[in-house]
Motif scaffolding. Structure first.
Motif, PDB file in Angstrom:
ATOM      1  N   HIS A  10       0.874  -1.170   0.000  1.00  0.00           N
ATOM      2  CA  HIS A  10       0.000   0.000   0.000  1.00  0.00           C
ATOM      3  C   HIS A  10       0.909   1.217   0.000  1.00  0.00           C
ATOM      4  O   HIS A  10       1.612   1.474   0.967  1.00  0.00           O
ATOM      5  CB  HIS A  10      -0.918  -0.008   1.223  1.00  0.00           C
ATOM      6  CG  HIS A  10      -1.978   1.053   1.160  1.00  0.00           C
ATOM      7  ND1 HIS A  10      -3.033   1.095   2.044  1.00  0.00           N
ATOM      8  CD2 HIS A  10      -2.165   2.110   0.319  1.00  0.00           C
ATOM      9  CE1 HIS A  10      -3.817   2.125   1.739  1.00  0.00           C
ATOM     10  NE2 HIS A  10      -3.293   2.760   0.711  1.00  0.00           N
ATOM     11  N   HIS A  36      -0.237  -2.957  -6.869  1.00  0.00           N
ATOM     12  CA  HIS A  36      -0.168  -2.255  -5.597  1.00  0.00           C
ATOM     13  C   HIS A  36      -1.427  -1.444  -5.333  1.00  0.00           C
ATOM     14  O   HIS A  36      -2.097  -0.976  -6.267  1.00  0.00           O
ATOM     15  CB  HIS A  36       1.044  -1.318  -5.556  1.00  0.00           C
ATOM     16  CG  HIS A  36       2.356  -2.033  -5.496  1.00  0.00           C
ATOM     17  ND1 HIS A  36       2.621  -3.035  -4.588  1.00  0.00           N
ATOM     18  CD2 HIS A  36       3.494  -1.894  -6.233  1.00  0.00           C
ATOM     19  CE1 HIS A  36       3.859  -3.474  -4.751  1.00  0.00           C
ATOM     20  NE2 HIS A  36       4.400  -2.802  -5.753  1.00  0.00           N
ATOM     21  N   ASN A  37      -1.735  -1.274  -4.071  1.00  0.00           N
ATOM     22  CA  ASN A  37      -2.789  -0.366  -3.649  1.00  0.00           C
ATOM     23  C   ASN A  37      -2.157   1.010  -3.481  1.00  0.00           C
ATOM     24  O   ASN A  37      -1.142   1.144  -2.793  1.00  0.00           O
ATOM     25  CB  ASN A  37      -3.396  -0.856  -2.327  1.00  0.00           C
ATOM     26  CG  ASN A  37      -4.543   0.001  -1.857  1.00  0.00           C
ATOM     27  OD1 ASN A  37      -5.109   0.786  -2.625  1.00  0.00           O
ATOM     28  ND2 ASN A  37      -4.907  -0.119  -0.594  1.00  0.00           N
ATOM     29  N   THR A  39      -2.741   5.191  -2.629  1.00  0.00           N
ATOM     30  CA  THR A  39      -3.575   6.280  -2.121  1.00  0.00           C
ATOM     31  C   THR A  39      -2.835   7.587  -2.301  1.00  0.00           C
ATOM     32  O   THR A  39      -1.700   7.726  -1.833  1.00  0.00           O
ATOM     33  CB  THR A  39      -3.901   6.084  -0.628  1.00  0.00           C
ATOM     34  OG1 THR A  39      -4.625   4.858  -0.450  1.00  0.00           O
ATOM     35  CG2 THR A  39      -4.733   7.240  -0.096  1.00  0.00           C
ATOM     36  N   VAL A  79       2.352   0.731   5.512  1.00  0.00           N
ATOM     37  CA  VAL A  79       2.319   1.394   4.213  1.00  0.00           C
ATOM     38  C   VAL A  79       3.722   1.845   3.828  1.00  0.00           C
ATOM     39  O   VAL A  79       4.624   1.946   4.660  1.00  0.00           O
ATOM     40  CB  VAL A  79       1.373   2.613   4.223  1.00  0.00           C
ATOM     41  CG1 VAL A  79      -0.045   2.195   4.574  1.00  0.00           C
ATOM     42  CG2 VAL A  79       1.870   3.697   5.184  1.00  0.00           C
TER      43      VAL A  79
END
Length: 264
Positions: A10, A36-37, A39, A79
């Motif tokens: 992440h 991949h995540n 944000t 993360v």
């Protein structure tokens, strides 16, 4: 060379001053294509965040969206934090508060503090080494009251095209001129804060990504920070300007894939 992904990470992307999550629009889908995540966050009074700069008085205020996000992560999850430019101080705040939730913190042509000096130290050094004429048409404006001062910074078109985005496409320069918002370096607040702690900030693995063609944060200053404060790994993106996520997105993607492979 392509990087084989062993574990899904992440990756959290934090923009620099006056920017917003929009500046990661090229990089985000590249990382997601590898599974991949990702944000990308707007800091307070940045990007699409509804707050006004007048309502953001401290670095913690400015970092609120990232801190709220970090608080929402389960304790057993970690993360990869990526901070660009002033975003290095945003991720430093998160590192200090949530070290157990971070696999590695990546400073991308960023301001990187230490644990022995007040948090404003690295910005003070940068400002001392940057002649006034180097800011070109950037504007600095006092806002707030004398009892609660804050200095706003607004990048002008010349500074954007000649110092920040000189190797980016005309389309990205136009996008920046449309979307940049006034920001602050929060020097008034940072000069009064305690140093970041060894137990928090200092316990997190750190990597620095050098952009050698950066005309905003010079390569010499980037390397000075690395030598002064130390990191666990250094990467370099050849021919990258300050906005490597826009001028060299494929190369930056490979850097982050390698770091994710090494630390996640």
């Amino acid at each position: 060379m392509e990087v084989t992904i062993r574990r899904r990470a992440h990756i959290v992307l934090v923009h620099g001053v006056c920017h917003g999550a929009w500046c990661w629009y090229k990089l985000k889908p590249l990382l997601e294509a590898y599974g991949h995540n990702v944000t990308a966050l707007d800091m307070s009074a940045s990007g699409a965040d509804p707050r006004r700069l007048d309502d953001v008085r401290t670095l913690d205020d400015y970092t609120t969206p990232l801190l709220e996000f970090m608080a929402s992560i389960p304790r057993d999850e970690k993360v990869v934090l990526v901070g660009h430019s002033l975003g290095g101080l945003n991720i430093a705040v998160a590192m200090d508060k949530y070290p157990h939730k971070i696999s590695v913190a990546v400073f991308l042509a960023a301001s990187m503090p230490g644990t022995k000096q007040v948090p404003s130290y690295v910005l003070d050094q940068y400002c001392e080494q940057t002649p006034a004429e180097e800011w070109l048409d950037t504007k600095f404006s006092p806002i707030g009251s004398p009892e609660d001062p804050l200095t706003a910074i607004s990048f002008g078109p010349k500074f954007i095209s000649l110092k920040l985005y000189q190797l980016c496409s005309p389309q990205d320069v136009a996008l920046a001129n449309m979307l940049l918002r006034p920001g602050s370096l929060f020097l008034e607040d940072l000069s009064k804060r305690d140093p970041f702690s060894n137990e928090g900030f200092g316990s997190v693995k750190r990597a620095y990504v050098v952009c050698p063609e950066d005309k905003a944060i010079s390569v010499n200053f980037q390397r000075w920070q690395i030598e002064k404060f130390g990191v666990d790994e250094v990467k370099e993106i050849a021919s990258a300007d300050h906005m490597a996520m826009l001028s060299k997105p494929q190369q930056l993607c490979q850097c982050l894939l390698e770091l994710a492979k090494n630390y996640v």
